[in-house]
Design a protein around this motif. Structure first.
Motif, PDB file in Angstrom:
ATOM      1  N   ARG A   1      -6.551   2.604  -3.166  1.00 11.59           N
ATOM      2  CA  ARG A   1      -5.873   1.300  -3.150  1.00 11.59           C
ATOM      3  C   ARG A   1      -6.075   0.570  -1.828  1.00 11.59           C
ATOM      4  O   ARG A   1      -5.903  -0.636  -1.759  1.00 11.59           O
ATOM      5  CB  ARG A   1      -4.384   1.474  -3.432  1.00 11.59           C
ATOM      6  CG  ARG A   1      -4.147   1.937  -4.849  1.00 11.59           C
ATOM      7  CD  ARG A   1      -2.687   2.039  -5.179  1.00 11.59           C
ATOM      8  NE  ARG A   1      -2.526   3.040  -6.236  1.00 11.59           N
ATOM      9  CZ  ARG A   1      -1.705   4.068  -6.167  1.00 11.59           C
ATOM     10  NH1 ARG A   1      -0.942   4.233  -5.111  1.00 11.59           N
ATOM     11  NH2 ARG A   1      -1.645   4.929  -7.150  1.00 11.59           N
ATOM     12  N   ARG A   2      -6.425   1.312  -0.783  1.00 10.89           N
ATOM     13  CA  ARG A   2      -6.697   0.609   0.483  1.00 10.89           C
ATOM     14  C   ARG A   2      -8.048  -0.083   0.442  1.00 10.89           C
ATOM     15  O   ARG A   2      -8.290  -1.024   1.167  1.00 10.89           O
ATOM     16  CB  ARG A   2      -6.622   1.595   1.644  1.00 10.89           C
ATOM     17  CG  ARG A   2      -5.179   2.001   1.851  1.00 10.89           C
ATOM     18  CD  ARG A   2      -4.925   2.773   3.099  1.00 10.89           C
ATOM     19  NE  ARG A   2      -3.534   3.238   3.049  1.00 10.89           N
ATOM     20  CZ  ARG A   2      -2.976   4.016   3.953  1.00 10.89           C
ATOM     21  NH1 ARG A   2      -3.677   4.433   4.982  1.00 10.89           N
ATOM     22  NH2 ARG A   2      -1.740   4.385   3.827  1.00 10.89           N
TER      23      ARG A   2
ATOM     24  N   ILE B   1      -9.455  -1.050  -2.650  1.00  5.93           N
ATOM     25  CA  ILE B   1      -9.410  -1.984  -3.767  1.00  5.93           C
ATOM     26  C   ILE B   1      -8.037  -2.629  -3.760  1.00  5.93           C
ATOM     27  O   ILE B   1      -7.049  -2.057  -4.206  1.00  5.93           O
ATOM     28  CB  ILE B   1      -9.671  -1.261  -5.110  1.00  5.93           C
ATOM     29  CG1 ILE B   1     -10.974  -0.462  -5.029  1.00  5.93           C
ATOM     30  CG2 ILE B   1      -9.740  -2.279  -6.234  1.00  5.93           C
ATOM     31  CD1 ILE B   1     -11.345   0.263  -6.302  1.00  5.93           C
ATOM     32  N   GLY B   2      -7.953  -3.829  -3.199  1.00  3.33           N
ATOM     33  CA  GLY B   2      -6.672  -4.516  -3.046  1.00  3.33           C
ATOM     34  C   GLY B   2      -6.236  -5.147  -4.346  1.00  3.33           C
ATOM     35  O   GLY B   2      -7.019  -5.285  -5.280  1.00  3.33           O
ATOM     36  N   MET B   3      -4.961  -5.547  -4.367  1.00  2.64           N
ATOM     37  CA  MET B   3      -4.444  -6.066  -5.621  1.00  2.64           C
ATOM     38  C   MET B   3      -3.539  -7.270  -5.393  1.00  2.64           C
ATOM     39  O   MET B   3      -2.731  -7.284  -4.469  1.00  2.64           O
ATOM     40  CB  MET B   3      -3.667  -4.948  -6.320  1.00  2.64           C
ATOM     41  CG  MET B   3      -3.098  -5.340  -7.646  1.00  2.64           C
ATOM     42  SD  MET B   3      -3.650  -4.201  -8.922  1.00  2.64           S
ATOM     43  CE  MET B   3      -3.306  -5.164 -10.384  1.00  2.64           C
TER      44      MET B   3
ATOM     45  N   PHE C   1      -0.851  -9.599  -7.682  1.00  2.00           N
ATOM     46  CA  PHE C   1      -0.160  -9.440  -8.948  1.00  2.00           C
ATOM     47  C   PHE C   1       0.149 -10.764  -9.615  1.00  2.00           C
ATOM     48  O   PHE C   1       0.006 -11.835  -9.031  1.00  2.00           O
ATOM     49  CB  PHE C   1       1.147  -8.668  -8.732  1.00  2.00           C
ATOM     50  CG  PHE C   1       0.929  -7.260  -8.248  1.00  2.00           C
ATOM     51  CD1 PHE C   1       0.974  -6.197  -9.149  1.00  2.00           C
ATOM     52  CD2 PHE C   1       0.677  -6.990  -6.915  1.00  2.00           C
ATOM     53  CE1 PHE C   1       0.784  -4.906  -8.714  1.00  2.00           C
ATOM     54  CE2 PHE C   1       0.470  -5.689  -6.475  1.00  2.00           C
ATOM     55  CZ  PHE C   1       0.528  -4.646  -7.382  1.00  2.00           C
TER      56      PHE C   1
ATOM     57  N   ASN D   1       4.627 -11.581  -4.987  1.00  2.00           N
ATOM     58  CA  ASN D   1       5.603 -10.563  -4.595  1.00  2.00           C
ATOM     59  C   ASN D   1       5.552 -10.252  -3.103  1.00  2.00           C
ATOM     60  O   ASN D   1       5.308  -9.126  -2.700  1.00  2.00           O
ATOM     61  CB  ASN D   1       5.394  -9.277  -5.401  1.00  2.00           C
ATOM     62  CG  ASN D   1       3.961  -8.764  -5.318  1.00  2.00           C
ATOM     63  OD1 ASN D   1       3.130  -9.349  -4.638  1.00  2.00           O
ATOM     64  ND2 ASN D   1       3.673  -7.672  -5.976  1.00  2.00           N
ATOM     65  N   PRO D   2       5.794 -11.279  -2.263  1.00  6.20           N
ATOM     66  CA  PRO D   2       5.864 -10.971  -0.830  1.00  6.20           C
ATOM     67  C   PRO D   2       7.058 -10.059  -0.554  1.00  6.20           C
ATOM     68  O   PRO D   2       8.009 -10.046  -1.320  1.00  6.20           O
ATOM     69  CB  PRO D   2       6.060 -12.340  -0.169  1.00  6.20           C
ATOM     70  CG  PRO D   2       6.569 -13.225  -1.240  1.00  6.20           C
ATOM     71  CD  PRO D   2       6.074 -12.691  -2.536  1.00  6.20           C
TER      72      PRO D   2
ATOM     73  N   PHE E   1       1.486  -6.130   7.405  1.00  2.00           N
ATOM     74  CA  PHE E   1       1.970  -4.892   6.778  1.00  2.00           C
ATOM     75  C   PHE E   1       0.872  -3.841   6.584  1.00  2.00           C
ATOM     76  O   PHE E   1       0.978  -2.712   7.041  1.00  2.00           O
ATOM     77  CB  PHE E   1       2.614  -5.232   5.429  1.00  2.00           C
ATOM     78  CG  PHE E   1       3.277  -4.066   4.759  1.00  2.00           C
ATOM     79  CD1 PHE E   1       4.588  -3.751   5.036  1.00  2.00           C
ATOM     80  CD2 PHE E   1       2.583  -3.275   3.851  1.00  2.00           C
ATOM     81  CE1 PHE E   1       5.209  -2.682   4.424  1.00  2.00           C
ATOM     82  CE2 PHE E   1       3.193  -2.196   3.239  1.00  2.00           C
ATOM     83  CZ  PHE E   1       4.514  -1.902   3.526  1.00  2.00           C
ATOM     84  N   GLY E   2      -0.208  -4.265   5.925  1.00  2.00           N
ATOM     85  CA  GLY E   2      -1.279  -3.319   5.634  1.00  2.00           C
ATOM     86  C   GLY E   2      -1.988  -2.849   6.896  1.00  2.00           C
ATOM     87  O   GLY E   2      -2.419  -1.700   6.991  1.00  2.00           O
TER      88      GLY E   2
ATOM     89  N   ARG F   1      -2.211 -11.157   2.568  1.00  2.00           N
ATOM     90  CA  ARG F   1      -1.788  -9.778   2.819  1.00  2.00           C
ATOM     91  C   ARG F   1      -2.850  -8.792   2.313  1.00  2.00           C
ATOM     92  O   ARG F   1      -3.137  -7.792   2.959  1.00  2.00           O
ATOM     93  CB  ARG F   1      -0.455  -9.537   2.105  1.00  2.00           C
ATOM     94  CG  ARG F   1       0.154  -8.192   2.330  1.00  2.00           C
ATOM     95  CD  ARG F   1       1.505  -8.105   1.659  1.00  2.00           C
ATOM     96  NE  ARG F   1       1.390  -8.200   0.212  1.00  2.00           N
ATOM     97  CZ  ARG F   1       2.417  -8.294  -0.610  1.00  2.00           C
ATOM     98  NH1 ARG F   1       3.648  -8.344  -0.136  1.00  2.00           N
ATOM     99  NH2 ARG F   1       2.242  -8.361  -1.916  1.00  2.00           N
ATOM    100  N   ALA F   2      -3.419  -9.126   1.144  1.00  2.69           N
ATOM    101  CA  ALA F   2      -4.422  -8.227   0.577  1.00  2.69           C
ATOM    102  C   ALA F   2      -5.731  -8.280   1.358  1.00  2.69           C
ATOM    103  O   ALA F   2      -6.370  -7.243   1.555  1.00  2.69           O
ATOM    104  CB  ALA F   2      -4.659  -8.571  -0.894  1.00  2.69           C
TER     105      ALA F   2
ATOM    106  N   THR G   1      -6.539  -6.415   5.333  1.00  2.00           N
ATOM    107  CA  THR G   1      -7.093  -5.078   5.585  1.00  2.00           C
ATOM    108  C   THR G   1      -8.567  -4.986   5.184  1.00  2.00           C
ATOM    109  O   THR G   1      -9.139  -3.904   5.204  1.00  2.00           O
ATOM    110  CB  THR G   1      -6.304  -4.010   4.817  1.00  2.00           C
ATOM    111  OG1 THR G   1      -6.237  -4.418   3.449  1.00  2.00           O
ATOM    112  CG2 THR G   1      -4.903  -3.870   5.360  1.00  2.00           C
TER     113      THR G   1
END
Lengths: 252, 255
Positions: B82-83, B85-87, B89, B93-94, B105-106, B156-157, B160
């Motif tokens: 998951r690090r 392959i970001g997502m 939604f 959803n902050p 955050f990441g 955010r996604a 990273t």
């Protein structure tokens, strides 16, 4: 009506004696005049503090288990049921339990025993409100954390707990407000003392027991002090209630 | 090829949710997943970075090849997947923390050692949000409008620098203007990232997707099992579909 009449009496009768010496002096003996109950205020605060130290970590860990780790398990539903039963647990029985478990083992009444008996009363409230607060954290926020590559532990520490914190603190404050005024569990555990607290292993004064003792005395001075102590106790509880409101208010 | 996804079967418990869907995701392109609701397009998308692992009873038969590895191999940690392959939604959803902290955050999670401020600014610029929030980075991420929140989630996604971005109907909760902005953003982002996107909206697929995969529901055996009908260049899928089913869906004969 009863609330306001009690408040009125407290302010009139207790307010009359309100002065700084109440907070700095020791309780007077029989025919003495003046005096205060500084040791009882300190004792109440110390025991509530000890109770918080015990019940908050245990309560929050239990709530994490209930809300996040295994909400559907048998252990969880049993714990939830027991916690609900314990919220209605007669407080004097908490005192009896701690008397048997701690006071007899230590050989003395103490602030520690008093704190533990209050912790027993706080724990269910802390568990249930903290669980509720963590459940209020939206599923989509948890998904976002996992989607960022959080492990479940990281998700709980970095997202669920901080997001649920206002709700958790509200629960803690309400629990504190509830036990701060308890006298029954302290009767068998902390007892009372006319002196300043110098060790948590010794009998300790508290406001509620002081009120109980002094209100039944035949001396005018003590009865006035009991009224003043009641007013101070109500103010302390009020402060915790207000704090819980302030913390729990949704931030924009 | 960024991800080679060979789904033989996906189960939820004993329920067969998806079958026979080989969905290659090409590098540097936007792949759109379209199809009627319940056709398994979101399920397939979320399988790519193991976001379905949390669902009880989820089981995948097949392989998802990414960076020379089967994502579902035993020794692979889904957290690492998951690090990379970001997502993004469906619902913005902050986290309920400041805009800055959301983007950082990441990076903090990965113990990023460089200049955090620079990275946050870069990510916000990348998500076309910098100019709107540069004076209020301390404000809560939840104080933004829906479209801004979704761009914050994109920032955010991308902070990273994942290799692939998965977007699960990223515009379905947004108004047309905010949708437009996200679409423009996606077209910019594909220069650096590979994107796979689920959409309900066929016009959106024609606007942004280079490649389109059409899924449908098979109700013949009593269940509701999704499967891949056809996949190809978006132009070809919409102008000259090979399958009768695709033709009917695109003409709006069922949805």
């Amino acid at each position: 009506m009863p609330l306001f009449s009690v408040l009125y009496m407290l302010i009139v009768k207790g307010g009359a004696r309100l002065s700084t010496e109440l907070f700095t002096e020791l309780p007077p003996a029989g025919f003495e005049m003046g005096g205060g109950f500084g040791n009882a205020i300190l004792g109440t605060l110390v025991m509530v503090g000890l109770a918080s130290l015990v019940s908050i970590p245990i309560g929050i860990l239990a709530a994490i288990y209930l809300a996040e780790l295994s909400p559907m398990s048998k252990v969880a539903s049993t714990t939830r049921f027991l916690a609900k039963v314990l919220t209605g647990f007669p407080s004097i029985l908490a005192g009896v339990f701690v008397y048997a478990a701690v006071v007899l083992a230590m050989g003395s009444y103490s602030a520690i025993a008093g704190g533990i008996s209050l912790a027993v009363l706080m724990l269910p409230t802390v568990i249930l409100t903290a669980e509720e607060a963590m459940k209020m954290v939206p599923r989509k926020m948890k998904d976002a954390a996992l989607g960022m590559g959080c492990t479940r532990t990281q998700m709980i520490w970095k997202v669920v707990l901080p997001t649920g914190l206002p709700g958790i603190l509200t629960g803690v404050m309400l629990a504190v407000a509830r036990v701060a005024g308890e006298s029954a569990p302290l009767l068998f555990t902390a007892l009372f003392s006319n002196y300043w607290l110098n060790s948590v292993r010794e009998p300790t004064a508290s406001l509620s027991i002081l009120i109980y003792n002094f209100s039944s005395m035949p001396f005018e001075n003590q009865i006035e002090l009991a009224w003043a102590a009641s007013l101070v106790l109500v103010l302390i509880v009020l402060v915790f209630n207000i704090l819980s409101r302030l913390i729990g208010r949704p931030r924009t | 090829m960024a991800i080679h996804c060979v789904v033989e079967k996906i189960f939820y418990g004993s329920f067969l949710a998806v079958r026979d869907s080989n969905v290659p995701i090409q590098k540097g392109k936007i792949t759109g997943f379209i199809g009627p609701s319940g056709c398994g397009k979101s399920t397939v998308l979320r399988s790519l970075n193991r976001m379905n692992d949390m669902i009880n009873g989820f089981r995948l038969e097949g392989q998802v090849h990414f960076m020379g590895q089967d994502v579902y191999a035993k020794q692979v940690d889904p957290v690492i997947v998951r690090r990379f392959i970001g997502m993004v939604f469906q619902q913005p959803n902050p986290f309920s923390m400041s805009i800055y902290d959301n983007v950082a955050f990441g990076l903090r999670l990965n113990r990023y050692k460089g200049n955090l401020d620079e990275k946050v600014e870069y990510a916000l610029r990348r998500a076309a949000l910098w100019d709107e929030v540069k004076d209020k980075l301390k404000a809560s991420g939840l104080s933004l409008s829906g479209g801004q929140q979704q761009r914050l989630c994109i920032a955010r996604a991308v902070a990273t620098e994942p290799t692939v971005l998965l977007m699960d109907e990223p515009c379905s909760a947004l108004d047309p203007i905010a949708t437009r902005r996200i679409e423009e953003l996606m077209l910019e982002l594909k220069e650096e990232y590979t994107i796979a996107m689920v959409t309900h909206n066929m016009q959106q697929a024609t606007r942004v997707a280079d490649i389109t995969a059409f899924f449908a529901v098979d109700i013949s055996k009593g269940g509701r099992t999704g499967y891949l009908v056809e996949m190809g260049e978006t132009k070809q899928i919409f102008e000259a579909p090979q399958e009768q089913l695709t033709k009917e869906y695109i003409r709006g004969e069922f949805s």
